[in-house]
Design a protein around this motif. Structure first.
Motif, PDB file in Angstrom:
ATOM      1  N   CYS A   1       0.838  -1.201   0.000  1.00  0.00           N
ATOM      2  CA  CYS A   1       0.000   0.000   0.000  1.00  0.00           C
ATOM      3  C   CYS A   1       0.872   1.250   0.000  1.00  0.00           C
ATOM      4  O   CYS A   1       1.778   1.390   0.829  1.00  0.00           O
ATOM      5  CB  CYS A   1      -0.904   0.017   1.223  1.00  0.00           C
ATOM      6  SG  CYS A   1      -2.078  -1.346   1.301  1.00  0.00           S
ATOM      7  N   ASP A   2       0.583   2.154  -0.924  1.00  0.00           N
ATOM      8  CA  ASP A   2       1.240   3.464  -0.986  1.00  0.00           C
ATOM      9  C   ASP A   2       0.428   4.425  -0.126  1.00  0.00           C
ATOM     10  O   ASP A   2      -0.499   5.071  -0.604  1.00  0.00           O
ATOM     11  CB  ASP A   2       1.314   3.930  -2.436  1.00  0.00           C
ATOM     12  CG  ASP A   2       1.898   5.326  -2.589  1.00  0.00           C
ATOM     13  OD1 ASP A   2       2.426   5.868  -1.601  1.00  0.00           O
ATOM     14  OD2 ASP A   2       1.800   5.891  -3.700  1.00  0.00           O
ATOM     15  N   VAL A   3       0.765   4.509   1.147  1.00  0.00           N
ATOM     16  CA  VAL A   3      -0.008   5.322   2.084  1.00  0.00           C
ATOM     17  C   VAL A   3       0.043   6.810   1.741  1.00  0.00           C
ATOM     18  O   VAL A   3      -0.997   7.467   1.657  1.00  0.00           O
ATOM     19  CB  VAL A   3       0.442   5.056   3.533  1.00  0.00           C
ATOM     20  CG1 VAL A   3      -0.201   6.053   4.491  1.00  0.00           C
ATOM     21  CG2 VAL A   3       0.082   3.631   3.935  1.00  0.00           C
ATOM     22  N   PRO A   4       1.230   7.412   1.520  1.00  0.00           N
ATOM     23  CA  PRO A   4       1.249   8.832   1.143  1.00  0.00           C
ATOM     24  C   PRO A   4       0.472   9.109  -0.141  1.00  0.00           C
ATOM     25  O   PRO A   4      -0.194  10.142  -0.269  1.00  0.00           O
ATOM     26  CB  PRO A   4       2.742   9.139   0.980  1.00  0.00           C
ATOM     27  CG  PRO A   4       3.435   8.128   1.831  1.00  0.00           C
ATOM     28  CD  PRO A   4       2.609   6.892   1.689  1.00  0.00           C
ATOM     29  N   GLY A   5       0.546   8.192  -1.094  1.00  0.00           N
ATOM     30  CA  GLY A   5      -0.200   8.370  -2.330  1.00  0.00           C
ATOM     31  C   GLY A   5      -1.696   8.354  -2.114  1.00  0.00           C
ATOM     32  O   GLY A   5      -2.444   9.143  -2.710  1.00  0.00           O
ATOM     33  N   ASN A   6      -2.161   7.455  -1.245  1.00  0.00           N
ATOM     34  CA  ASN A   6      -3.581   7.407  -0.906  1.00  0.00           C
ATOM     35  C   ASN A   6      -4.032   8.701  -0.250  1.00  0.00           C
ATOM     36  O   ASN A   6      -5.094   9.254  -0.587  1.00  0.00           O
ATOM     37  CB  ASN A   6      -3.838   6.231   0.036  1.00  0.00           C
ATOM     38  CG  ASN A   6      -5.169   6.326   0.759  1.00  0.00           C
ATOM     39  OD1 ASN A   6      -5.227   6.795   1.901  1.00  0.00           O
ATOM     40  ND2 ASN A   6      -6.241   5.911   0.109  1.00  0.00           N
ATOM     41  N   MET A   7      -3.228   9.224   0.673  1.00  0.00           N
ATOM     42  CA  MET A   7      -3.591  10.449   1.377  1.00  0.00           C
ATOM     43  C   MET A   7      -3.712  11.621   0.406  1.00  0.00           C
ATOM     44  O   MET A   7      -4.686  12.382   0.443  1.00  0.00           O
ATOM     45  CB  MET A   7      -2.556  10.751   2.468  1.00  0.00           C
ATOM     46  CG  MET A   7      -2.480   9.699   3.549  1.00  0.00           C
ATOM     47  SD  MET A   7      -1.067   9.897   4.674  1.00  0.00           S
ATOM     48  CE  MET A   7      -1.648  11.182   5.737  1.00  0.00           C
ATOM     49  N   ARG A   8      -2.740  11.740  -0.484  1.00  0.00           N
ATOM     50  CA  ARG A   8      -2.769  12.856  -1.430  1.00  0.00           C
ATOM     51  C   ARG A   8      -3.956  12.732  -2.376  1.00  0.00           C
ATOM     52  O   ARG A   8      -4.656  13.710  -2.649  1.00  0.00           O
ATOM     53  CB  ARG A   8      -1.457  12.905  -2.210  1.00  0.00           C
ATOM     54  CG  ARG A   8      -1.344  14.116  -3.122  1.00  0.00           C
ATOM     55  CD  ARG A   8      -0.037  14.137  -3.892  1.00  0.00           C
ATOM     56  NE  ARG A   8       0.085  15.365  -4.667  1.00  0.00           N
ATOM     57  CZ  ARG A   8       1.023  15.583  -5.576  1.00  0.00           C
ATOM     58  NH1 ARG A   8       1.941  14.641  -5.830  1.00  0.00           N
ATOM     59  NH2 ARG A   8       1.049  16.721  -6.242  1.00  0.00           N
ATOM     60  N   ARG A   9      -4.188  11.530  -2.889  1.00  0.00           N
ATOM     61  CA  ARG A   9      -5.285  11.324  -3.846  1.00  0.00           C
ATOM     62  C   ARG A   9      -6.637  11.633  -3.223  1.00  0.00           C
ATOM     63  O   ARG A   9      -7.464  12.332  -3.811  1.00  0.00           O
ATOM     64  CB  ARG A   9      -5.260   9.876  -4.348  1.00  0.00           C
ATOM     65  CG  ARG A   9      -6.428   9.516  -5.272  1.00  0.00           C
ATOM     66  CD  ARG A   9      -6.390   8.061  -5.683  1.00  0.00           C
ATOM     67  NE  ARG A   9      -6.535   7.135  -4.578  1.00  0.00           N
ATOM     68  CZ  ARG A   9      -7.695   6.836  -3.987  1.00  0.00           C
ATOM     69  NH1 ARG A   9      -8.820   7.426  -4.389  1.00  0.00           N
ATOM     70  NH2 ARG A   9      -7.742   5.966  -2.997  1.00  0.00           N
ATOM     71  N   GLU A  10      -6.878  11.123  -2.030  1.00  0.00           N
ATOM     72  CA  GLU A  10      -8.184  11.297  -1.409  1.00  0.00           C
ATOM     73  C   GLU A  10      -8.470  12.753  -1.079  1.00  0.00           C
ATOM     74  O   GLU A  10      -9.584  13.243  -1.301  1.00  0.00           O
ATOM     75  CB  GLU A  10      -8.288  10.438  -0.144  1.00  0.00           C
ATOM     76  CG  GLU A  10      -8.441   8.954  -0.413  1.00  0.00           C
ATOM     77  CD  GLU A  10      -9.813   8.591  -0.951  1.00  0.00           C
ATOM     78  OE1 GLU A  10     -10.736   9.445  -0.904  1.00  0.00           O
ATOM     79  OE2 GLU A  10      -9.980   7.448  -1.412  1.00  0.00           O
ATOM     80  N   VAL A  11      -7.483  13.470  -0.538  1.00  0.00           N
ATOM     81  CA  VAL A  11      -7.713  14.879  -0.205  1.00  0.00           C
ATOM     82  C   VAL A  11      -7.960  15.689  -1.473  1.00  0.00           C
ATOM     83  O   VAL A  11      -8.832  16.569  -1.515  1.00  0.00           O
ATOM     84  CB  VAL A  11      -6.538  15.450   0.601  1.00  0.00           C
ATOM     85  CG1 VAL A  11      -6.718  16.949   0.831  1.00  0.00           C
ATOM     86  CG2 VAL A  11      -6.422  14.737   1.943  1.00  0.00           C
ATOM     87  N   LEU A  12      -7.205  15.402  -2.517  1.00  0.00           N
ATOM     88  CA  LEU A  12      -7.378  16.125  -3.777  1.00  0.00           C
ATOM     89  C   LEU A  12      -8.761  15.866  -4.361  1.00  0.00           C
ATOM     90  O   LEU A  12      -9.447  16.793  -4.826  1.00  0.00           O
ATOM     91  CB  LEU A  12      -6.294  15.698  -4.764  1.00  0.00           C
ATOM     92  CG  LEU A  12      -6.070  16.577  -5.990  1.00  0.00           C
ATOM     93  CD1 LEU A  12      -5.708  18.008  -5.591  1.00  0.00           C
ATOM     94  CD2 LEU A  12      -4.974  15.983  -6.864  1.00  0.00           C
ATOM     95  N   GLU A  13      -9.206  14.624  -4.322  1.00  0.00           N
ATOM     96  CA  GLU A  13     -10.528  14.282  -4.870  1.00  0.00           C
ATOM     97  C   GLU A  13     -11.654  14.931  -4.076  1.00  0.00           C
ATOM     98  O   GLU A  13     -12.623  15.423  -4.651  1.00  0.00           O
ATOM     99  CB  GLU A  13     -10.717  12.770  -4.890  1.00  0.00           C
ATOM    100  CG  GLU A  13      -9.867  12.037  -5.913  1.00  0.00           C
ATOM    101  CD  GLU A  13     -10.015  10.528  -5.847  1.00  0.00           C
ATOM    102  OE1 GLU A  13      -9.381   9.850  -6.668  1.00  0.00           O
ATOM    103  OE2 GLU A  13     -10.747  10.025  -4.959  1.00  0.00           O
ATOM    104  N   GLU A  14     -11.540  14.936  -2.750  1.00  0.00           N
ATOM    105  CA  GLU A  14     -12.635  15.423  -1.919  1.00  0.00           C
ATOM    106  C   GLU A  14     -12.650  16.939  -1.779  1.00  0.00           C
ATOM    107  O   GLU A  14     -13.723  17.539  -1.655  1.00  0.00           O
ATOM    108  CB  GLU A  14     -12.564  14.780  -0.530  1.00  0.00           C
ATOM    109  CG  GLU A  14     -12.858  13.293  -0.521  1.00  0.00           C
ATOM    110  CD  GLU A  14     -12.914  12.719   0.874  1.00  0.00           C
ATOM    111  OE1 GLU A  14     -12.871  13.506   1.859  1.00  0.00           O
ATOM    112  OE2 GLU A  14     -13.001  11.486   1.004  1.00  0.00           O
TER     113      GLU A  14
END
Length: 253
Positions: free
Chosen positions: A155-168
């Motif tokens: 799991c790419d945790v930093p990538g998930n965090m960036r993607r989700e905040v950007l999407e929301e």
């Protein structure tokens, strides 16, 4: 995995402090294994029946794949996990009905802080599984957050965090000064979080998010709020948010 990881066959295993205790995290090793999650073999009919009920109450719910953990331990400050891609329905059943130790959950939470001392959170929309709940913008780790390295699929945790905040919210957390990772756990659910300090004021960040909400195709959030204290009743918080806010603002939970 080390011998310490095998103390329990699944769920929250070795190395964890008491529930609601925040502790530093030096890294993650969250491997995604092939095949179906064991929860499906053990509780498939219950999961299917619960999904029928959940979707009847909220037809907008989508049964996409997400990473559902099977085992999580802490080894020398690193969160070590083994999980599988599983339908969202399996997580909802686990979360809302029983929380058996065959599964556990890890969410990565970016905590946006502003120049005037606020924490920015979002209020989830009625089309989501958490309508009205207030917490920092985040989302499940899914197939798009899995990368290949020498360990296999992780799991790419930093990538998930960036993607989700950007999407929301339309906010790119790469703009912020990032602090160290920390974590806590409550009832089999692990919250891995990181404080992200922006040079902007809360009014500026809220304005940017409001513009994103008004123009976004997805109706995921109703809006955002600026939080300046740890009052646990000020908003309809998820439990982990109360712990994080008490940690940041230095007030009792």
């Amino acid at each position: 995995m080390s011998e310490a990881s095998q103390i329990r066959p699944s769920g929250i295993g070795a190395g964890w402090p008491a529930e609601r205790t925040i502790f530093p995290v030096v890294g993650t090793d969250l491997r995604v294994l092939p095949g179906p999650h064991p929860i499906l073999a053990q509780h498939g009919p219950e999961i299917a029946a619960n999904w029928v009920r959940e979707q009847a109450a909220n037809p907008a719910l989508f049964n996409g794949e997400m990473v559902l953990q099977h085992r999580l331990t802490v080894e020398a400050g690193t969160i070590v996990g083994e999980g599988y891609l599983a339908p969202y329905a399996a997580f909802l059943w686990w979360r809302n009905v029983s929380r058996p130790p065959v599964a556990c959950h890890l969410a990565a939470i970016p905590v946006i802080e502003t120049s005037d001392g606020a924490v920015i959170a979002v209020r989830m929309g009625k089309r989501t599984a958490n309508p009205g709940k207030v917490y920092c913008a985040a989302g499940s780790i899914d197939a798009s957050d899995i990368v290949e390295d020498a360990r296999g699929r992780v799991c790419d945790v930093p990538g998930n965090m960036r993607r989700e905040v950007l999407e929301e919210t339309g906010i790119d957390i790469a703009e912020a000064e990032a602090g160290p990772f920390q974590a806590l756990h409550i009832g089999g659910a692990v919250t891995l979080f990181r404080r992200l300090r922006f040079a902007e004021t809360s009014a500026s960040i809220l304005s940017r998010i409001q513009h994103h909400v008004e123009t976004a195709e997805e109706e995921e959030i109703d809006g955002a709020v600026a939080i300046f204290d740890a009052d646990p009743e000020k908003h309809n918080y998820q439990p982990f948010m109360r712990v994080i806010l008490a940690h940041i603002f230095g007030k009792p939970q």
